[in-house]
Motif scaffolding. Structure first.
Motif, PDB file in Angstrom:
ATOM      1  N   ALA A 211      93.827  38.145 -64.392  1.00  0.00           N
ATOM      2  CA  ALA A 211      93.422  36.743 -64.479  1.00  0.00           C
ATOM      3  C   ALA A 211      91.991  36.623 -64.987  1.00  0.00           C
ATOM      4  CB  ALA A 211      93.567  36.075 -63.112  1.00  0.00           C
ATOM      5  N   GLY A 212      91.112  37.468 -64.489  1.00  0.00           N
ATOM      6  CA  GLY A 212      89.730  37.426 -64.942  1.00  0.00           C
ATOM      7  C   GLY A 212      89.600  37.749 -66.424  1.00  0.00           C
ATOM      8  N   TRP A 213      90.386  38.737 -66.878  1.00  0.00           N
ATOM      9  CA  TRP A 213      90.323  39.125 -68.291  1.00  0.00           C
ATOM     10  C   TRP A 213      90.825  38.000 -69.191  1.00  0.00           C
ATOM     11  CZ3 TRP A 213      87.734  43.098 -70.175  1.00  0.00           C
ATOM     12  CH2 TRP A 213      87.946  43.492 -71.505  1.00  0.00           C
ATOM     13  N   PHE A 214      91.940  37.402 -68.807  1.00  0.00           N
ATOM     14  CA  PHE A 214      92.476  36.318 -69.622  1.00  0.00           C
ATOM     15  C   PHE A 214      91.610  35.064 -69.539  1.00  0.00           C
ATOM     16  CE2 PHE A 214      96.682  38.615 -69.050  1.00  0.00           C
ATOM     17  CZ  PHE A 214      96.716  39.078 -70.358  1.00  0.00           C
ATOM     18  N   GLN A 215      91.002  34.813 -68.391  1.00  0.00           N
ATOM     19  CA  GLN A 215      90.092  33.673 -68.294  1.00  0.00           C
ATOM     20  C   GLN A 215      88.905  33.843 -69.234  1.00  0.00           C
ATOM     21  OE1 GLN A 215      89.587  33.815 -64.014  1.00  0.00           O
ATOM     22  NE2 GLN A 215      90.633  31.864 -63.755  1.00  0.00           N
ATOM     23  N   THR A 216      88.472  35.068 -69.403  1.00  0.00           N
ATOM     24  CA  THR A 216      87.340  35.330 -70.293  1.00  0.00           C
ATOM     25  C   THR A 216      87.738  35.235 -71.760  1.00  0.00           C
ATOM     26  OG1 THR A 216      86.270  36.781 -68.673  1.00  0.00           O
ATOM     27  CG2 THR A 216      85.620  37.060 -70.979  1.00  0.00           C
ATOM     28  N   HIS A 217      88.935  35.728 -72.095  1.00  0.00           N
ATOM     29  CA  HIS A 217      89.282  35.900 -73.509  1.00  0.00           C
ATOM     30  C   HIS A 217      90.332  34.933 -74.046  1.00  0.00           C
ATOM     31  CE1 HIS A 217      86.758  39.434 -73.711  1.00  0.00           C
ATOM     32  NE2 HIS A 217      87.341  39.890 -72.617  1.00  0.00           N
ATOM     33  N   LEU A 218      91.026  34.207 -73.168  1.00  0.00           N
ATOM     34  CA  LEU A 218      91.998  33.239 -73.653  1.00  0.00           C
ATOM     35  C   LEU A 218      91.540  31.797 -73.503  1.00  0.00           C
ATOM     36  CD1 LEU A 218      95.608  34.415 -72.697  1.00  0.00           C
ATOM     37  CD2 LEU A 218      94.351  34.749 -74.806  1.00  0.00           C
ATOM     38  N   VAL A 219      90.505  31.557 -72.738  1.00  0.00           N
ATOM     39  CA  VAL A 219      90.025  30.193 -72.525  1.00  0.00           C
ATOM     40  C   VAL A 219      88.897  29.936 -73.508  1.00  0.00           C
ATOM     41  CG1 VAL A 219      89.067  28.544 -70.899  1.00  0.00           C
ATOM     42  CG2 VAL A 219      90.658  30.300 -70.098  1.00  0.00           C
ATOM     43  N   PRO A 220      89.134  29.179 -74.565  1.00  0.00           N
ATOM     44  CA  PRO A 220      88.102  28.956 -75.573  1.00  0.00           C
ATOM     45  C   PRO A 220      87.026  28.001 -75.079  1.00  0.00           C
ATOM     46  CG  PRO A 220      90.027  27.660 -76.080  1.00  0.00           C
ATOM     47  CD  PRO A 220      90.384  28.498 -74.874  1.00  0.00           C
ATOM     48  N   SER A 221      85.851  28.123 -75.658  1.00  0.00           N
ATOM     49  CA  SER A 221      84.768  27.214 -75.295  1.00  0.00           C
ATOM     50  C   SER A 221      85.065  25.800 -75.775  1.00  0.00           C
ATOM     51  CB  SER A 221      83.444  27.708 -75.886  1.00  0.00           C
ATOM     52  OG  SER A 221      83.561  27.855 -77.299  1.00  0.00           O
ATOM     53  N   LEU A 222      85.859  25.694 -76.864  1.00  0.00           N
ATOM     54  CA  LEU A 222      86.316  24.406 -77.368  1.00  0.00           C
ATOM     55  C   LEU A 222      87.830  24.433 -77.461  1.00  0.00           C
ATOM     56  CD1 LEU A 222      83.735  23.841 -80.264  1.00  0.00           C
ATOM     57  CD2 LEU A 222      83.759  22.728 -78.025  1.00  0.00           C
ATOM     58  N   PRO A 223      88.500  23.283 -77.343  1.00  0.00           N
ATOM     59  CA  PRO A 223      89.967  23.281 -77.437  1.00  0.00           C
ATOM     60  C   PRO A 223      90.417  23.876 -78.759  1.00  0.00           C
ATOM     61  CG  PRO A 223      89.152  21.153 -76.657  1.00  0.00           C
ATOM     62  CD  PRO A 223      87.954  21.945 -77.089  1.00  0.00           C
ATOM     63  N   PRO A 224      91.483  24.702 -78.749  1.00  0.00           N
ATOM     64  CA  PRO A 224      91.977  25.277 -80.004  1.00  0.00           C
ATOM     65  C   PRO A 224      92.502  24.189 -80.925  1.00  0.00           C
ATOM     66  CG  PRO A 224      93.526  25.663 -78.229  1.00  0.00           C
ATOM     67  CD  PRO A 224      92.285  25.096 -77.597  1.00  0.00           C
ATOM     68  N   THR A 225      92.285  24.364 -82.232  1.00  0.00           N
ATOM     69  CA  THR A 225      92.703  23.348 -83.187  1.00  0.00           C
ATOM     70  C   THR A 225      94.079  23.632 -83.769  1.00  0.00           C
ATOM     71  OG1 THR A 225      91.565  24.564 -84.937  1.00  0.00           O
ATOM     72  CG2 THR A 225      90.344  22.808 -83.826  1.00  0.00           C
ATOM     73  N   SER A 226      94.452  24.913 -83.812  1.00  0.00           N
ATOM     74  CA  SER A 226      95.725  25.234 -84.460  1.00  0.00           C
ATOM     75  C   SER A 226      96.707  25.939 -83.545  1.00  0.00           C
ATOM     76  CB  SER A 226      95.482  26.106 -85.690  1.00  0.00           C
ATOM     77  OG  SER A 226      94.815  27.297 -85.327  1.00  0.00           O
ATOM     78  N   GLY A 227      96.196  26.589 -82.498  1.00  0.00           N
ATOM     79  CA  GLY A 227      97.078  27.278 -81.574  1.00  0.00           C
ATOM     80  C   GLY A 227      97.788  28.443 -82.222  1.00  0.00           C
ATOM     81  N   LEU A 228      99.013  28.723 -81.772  1.00  0.00           N
ATOM     82  CA  LEU A 228      99.791  29.811 -82.340  1.00  0.00           C
ATOM     83  C   LEU A 228     100.142  29.475 -83.775  1.00  0.00           C
ATOM     84  CD1 LEU A 228     102.269  30.574 -79.449  1.00  0.00           C
ATOM     85  CD2 LEU A 228     100.117  31.701 -79.960  1.00  0.00           C
ATOM     86  N   ARG A 229      99.967  30.439 -84.648  1.00  0.00           N
ATOM     87  CA  ARG A 229     100.249  30.218 -86.058  1.00  0.00           C
ATOM     88  C   ARG A 229     101.755  30.274 -86.309  1.00  0.00           C
ATOM     89  NH1 ARG A 229      95.860  32.602 -84.820  1.00  0.00           N
ATOM     90  NH2 ARG A 229      93.908  32.253 -85.889  1.00  0.00           N
ATOM     91  N   ALA A 230     102.217  29.354 -87.104  1.00  0.00           N
ATOM     92  CA  ALA A 230     103.654  29.313 -87.389  1.00  0.00           C
ATOM     93  C   ALA A 230     104.033  30.473 -88.301  1.00  0.00           C
ATOM     94  CB  ALA A 230     104.019  27.983 -88.059  1.00  0.00           C
ATOM     95  N   ALA A 231     105.139  31.102 -87.951  1.00  0.00           N
ATOM     96  CA  ALA A 231     105.626  32.199 -88.790  1.00  0.00           C
ATOM     97  C   ALA A 231     106.492  31.638 -89.900  1.00  0.00           C
ATOM     98  CB  ALA A 231     106.439  33.185 -87.949  1.00  0.00           C
TER      99      ALA A 231
END
Length: 243
Positions: A211-231
């Motif tokens: 949880a700590g690792w993902f909180q550090t690396h998955l929570v952006p400082s600003l809301p994501p604009t595109s999210g997961l890229r469409a394949a």
């Protein structure tokens, strides 16, 4: 993202005829999506992964637990174990699943992390190397990242290696992998834990660290604009066929 699918929404993936059972949970205002890749002898119902997933959900992460093998493949594995230890096969199946998720509106706008266990952890590192523009963080529990070859040096996603203090082979392999990795990385040894982390207190510690690792690396400082890229459809077709 405001969608709340509640606990354990059952889904069936159809990857060009390969049908996999899955469970998706998206809390309100989810902060990221963590995909679980289980190891040999486990399923999406294995308590160790379920306990970690529940903890991640409690702190605001969406989770996706799925069976890497179809029911027919599971049955065949009981007779002749093969696919569970085939890391390239598991990596292809995981990539195809990620591409499937990228098509779904429920997960759009969420950054993506991988939580891998045992051979699933090895596959997760392979996938992070293959999809550097998609994977934002990796947690490996009891994996053998030293067996991923050049994927270790190509992986860009911040990676947390968790290994049991009583897992001698795992310790040696994880330390070798840690030395080779070029990304942001951390190696954490869980005292008094073996390879499967079945000892009292081992999985709660894993859950806290993940949880700590993902909180550090998955929570952006600003809301994501595109999210997961469409394949693109051709990419999905190629990966699904490879599975």
């Amino acid at each position: 993202m405001k969608t709340d699918l509640g606990p354990g929404t059952e889904l069936e993936l159809d990857l060009r005829g390969v049908r996999l059972e899955a469970e998706l949970t998206i809390p309100a205002a989810a902060r990221g999506l963590v995909i679980f890749a289980h190891g040999s002898g486990s399923t999406r119902h294995t308590y160790r992964n379920c306990d970690v997933a529940a903890h991640l959900q409690a702190v605001g992460f969406a989770t996706f637990l799925f069976n890497l093998l179809t029911r027919a493949e599971e049955a065949q594995e009981c007779i002749e174990p093969r696919l569970r230890h085939d890391v390239p096969f598991l990596a292809r199946r995981l990539i195809a699943t990620i591409r499937w998720l990228q098509q779904r509106p429920e997960t759009r706008g969420l950054r993506l992390g991988l939580f891998g266990a045992s051979t699933g952890a090895t596959a997760a590192i392979h996938v992070a190397a293959e999809l550097p523009e998609v994977i934002d963080a990796v947690v490996s529990r009891g994996g053998r990242p030293d067996l991923t070859g050049d994927a270790l040096r190509r992986t860009l996603a911040p990676t947390l290696l968790l290994v049991g203090g009583w897992d001698d082979a795992g310790l040696q392999g994880n330390r070798a992998a840690f030395a080779a990795m070029q990304c942001e990385k951390h190696l954490e040894v869980i005292p008094h834990a073996t390879h499967r982390f079945e000892e009292p207190g081992a999985i709660p510690r894993v859950a806290d660290l993940a949880a700590g690792w993902f909180q550090t690396h998955l929570v952006p400082s600003l809301p994501p604009t595109s999210g997961l890229r469409a394949a693109t459809p051709p990419a999905v077709a190629a990966l699904s066929s490879a599975s």
